[in-house]
Scaffold this motif. Structure first.
Motif, PDB file in Angstrom:
ATOM      1  N   VAL A  42       0.850  -1.189   0.000  1.00 51.92           N
ATOM      2  CA  VAL A  42       0.000   0.000   0.000  1.00 51.92           C
ATOM      3  C   VAL A  42       0.887   1.242   0.000  1.00 51.92           C
ATOM      4  O   VAL A  42       0.681   2.161  -0.792  1.00 51.92           O
ATOM      5  CB  VAL A  42      -0.934   0.012   1.242  1.00 51.92           C
ATOM      6  N   SER A  43       1.926   1.247   0.847  1.00 53.07           N
ATOM      7  CA  SER A  43       2.780   2.438   0.926  1.00 53.07           C
ATOM      8  C   SER A  43       3.432   2.685  -0.423  1.00 53.07           C
ATOM      9  O   SER A  43       3.476   3.818  -0.909  1.00 53.07           O
ATOM     10  CB  SER A  43       3.883   2.279   1.967  1.00 53.07           C
ATOM     11  N   HIS A  44       3.923   1.615  -1.058  1.00 54.72           N
ATOM     12  CA  HIS A  44       4.576   1.757  -2.345  1.00 54.72           C
ATOM     13  C   HIS A  44       3.598   2.317  -3.388  1.00 54.72           C
ATOM     14  O   HIS A  44       3.924   3.249  -4.130  1.00 54.72           O
ATOM     15  CB  HIS A  44       5.123   0.397  -2.785  1.00 54.72           C
ATOM     16  N   GLU A  45       2.393   1.733  -3.419  1.00 52.80           N
ATOM     17  CA  GLU A  45       1.406   2.151  -4.424  1.00 52.80           C
ATOM     18  C   GLU A  45       0.974   3.599  -4.216  1.00 52.80           C
ATOM     19  O   GLU A  45       0.709   4.310  -5.177  1.00 52.80           O
ATOM     20  CB  GLU A  45       0.177   1.236  -4.378  1.00 52.80           C
ATOM     21  N   LEU A  46       0.869   4.027  -2.934  1.00 54.92           N
ATOM     22  CA  LEU A  46       0.439   5.402  -2.680  1.00 54.92           C
ATOM     23  C   LEU A  46       1.556   6.402  -2.994  1.00 54.92           C
ATOM     24  O   LEU A  46       1.294   7.508  -3.446  1.00 54.92           O
ATOM     25  CB  LEU A  46       0.005   5.571  -1.216  1.00 54.92           C
ATOM     26  N   LYS A  47       2.792   5.954  -2.774  1.00 54.69           N
ATOM     27  CA  LYS A  47       3.917   6.873  -2.981  1.00 54.69           C
ATOM     28  C   LYS A  47       4.040   7.274  -4.455  1.00 54.69           C
ATOM     29  O   LYS A  47       4.469   8.383  -4.753  1.00 54.69           O
ATOM     30  CB  LYS A  47       5.218   6.205  -2.547  1.00 54.69           C
ATOM     31  N   THR A  48       3.704   6.343  -5.375  1.00 56.40           N
ATOM     32  CA  THR A  48       3.905   6.638  -6.799  1.00 56.40           C
ATOM     33  C   THR A  48       3.093   7.866  -7.241  1.00 56.40           C
ATOM     34  O   THR A  48       3.683   8.842  -7.718  1.00 56.40           O
ATOM     35  CB  THR A  48       3.607   5.394  -7.658  1.00 56.40           C
ATOM     36  N   PRO A  49       1.739   7.859  -7.062  1.00 58.50           N
ATOM     37  CA  PRO A  49       1.010   9.069  -7.507  1.00 58.50           C
ATOM     38  C   PRO A  49       1.340  10.302  -6.668  1.00 58.50           C
ATOM     39  O   PRO A  49       1.402  11.416  -7.205  1.00 58.50           O
ATOM     40  CB  PRO A  49      -0.465   8.687  -7.364  1.00 58.50           C
ATOM     41  N   ILE A  50       1.621  10.119  -5.378  1.00 57.63           N
ATOM     42  CA  ILE A  50       1.929  11.291  -4.543  1.00 57.63           C
ATOM     43  C   ILE A  50       3.239  11.924  -5.034  1.00 57.63           C
ATOM     44  O   ILE A  50       3.338  13.146  -5.195  1.00 57.63           O
ATOM     45  CB  ILE A  50       2.035  10.907  -3.047  1.00 57.63           C
ATOM     46  N   GLY A  51       4.235  11.079  -5.340  1.00 52.41           N
ATOM     47  CA  GLY A  51       5.517  11.579  -5.856  1.00 52.41           C
ATOM     48  C   GLY A  51       5.313  12.307  -7.167  1.00 52.41           C
ATOM     49  O   GLY A  51       5.879  13.388  -7.398  1.00 52.41           O
TER      50      GLY A  51
END
Ligand code: ADP
Length: 270
Positions: A42-51
């Protein structure tokens, strides 16, 4: 069964015996591993669009006198935010269906009403790709469950069938009885799946081609949500697929008994 002994306590009991207490933490460890994995994903998946949003915001402020570039970056920011919100929504949906093994608002539902609702909600996506949707007659079968959850499950399959097919193809939804169960099959003429991919599609965050899924707004969570919903209803999911020819995703659910409330029938019985 192999048991990983994580904790043993030994206590003497009288002169000739010792009491050995062993705690089997194997299951607890497995659940903990799954949870840790999920949080990492989840953290990885959320980081992509936030980045991406943060980089795009920087690019917008650097390009403030180039109206064309600002517009382009703005559109990409919108796309990434949409992706972020669908991710958050699906993560919440998944944790809800994972925790819940007794669906609320259980009722007896004619399968036809679930299928019609799911098809109606997918119609726009189908029309934009000129994909013909066809629906088999299914009036004779009922299932017991939660209408919204079952519509979500079927709709996810229909939308995947549309997303992973070329324009001008056909997606069919068929229903048939299998003993005490009823099978709902969604068949497409799309890109299909290799054997290895087919074996993994129900895993959380699994995507065959992450770049393609990103374009279609896919999160890799849709099918795990389907699997949990159907398991909560006492059913199972299956996939059959042939690369470049198409796929059939099948939901198998226990048949519910229809309640006949017809007073005329009662009169006849008397
Ligand atoms: P996504 O949100 O990426 O569509 P899903 O959990 O719904 O995630 O599906 C997982 C993966 O399985 C997809 O990324 C896609 O690669 C593959 N897949 C799902 N449905 C189909 C289909 N009907 N045809 C081909 N591939 C599919």
């Amino acid at each position: 069964k192999s048991v990983r002994l994580l904790h043993a306590r030994i206590a003497p009991v009288g002169p000739r015996y010792v009491l050995v207490l062993c705690d089997d933490h194997t299951e607890a460890r497995r659940v903990e591993d799954i949870r840790r994995d999920f949080v990492a994903n989840v953290s990885h998946e959320l980081k992509t669009p936030i980045g991406a949003i943060s980089l795009l915001a920087e690019a917008v402020s650097d390009a403030s006198d180039d109206a064309e570039a600002v517009k382009r970056f703005g559109e990409r920011m919108q796309r990434e935010s949409r992706r972020l919100s669908s991710l958050v929504k699906e993560i919440i949906d998944l944790s809800r269906v994972q925790d819940d093994d007794t669906p609320d608002n259980r009722e007896l539902i004619p399968i036809g009403s679930i299928l019609h609702e799911a098809v109606d909600r997918s119609r726009f996506a189908a029309e934009t790709k000129r994909i013909r949707l066809s629906l088999a007659e299914s009036d004779e079968w009922y299932v017991s469950g939660n209408f919204e959850l079952l519509v979500t499950a079927v709709r996810n399959l229909v939308e995947n069938a549309i997303n992973y097919s070329n324009a001008d193809t056909h997606v069919g939804i068929g229903v048939r009885q299998e003993g005490e169960m009823v099978a709902i099959a969604v068949t497409d003429q799309g890109i299909g799946l290799s054997k290895e991919a087919a074996a993994r599609v129900f895993e959380r965050f699994y995507r065959v081609d992450p770049a393609r899924s990103r374009q279609t707004g896919g999160t890799g969570l849709g099918l795990s949500i389907v699997k949990h919903i159907i398991a909560n209803h006492g059913g199972e999911v299956r996939v059959w697929s042939q690369p470049d020819h198409g796929s059939t995703f099948t939901l198998v659910l226990p048949i519910g008994e229809a309640v006949h409330d017809d007073p005329a029938e009662d009169d006849q019985a008397e």
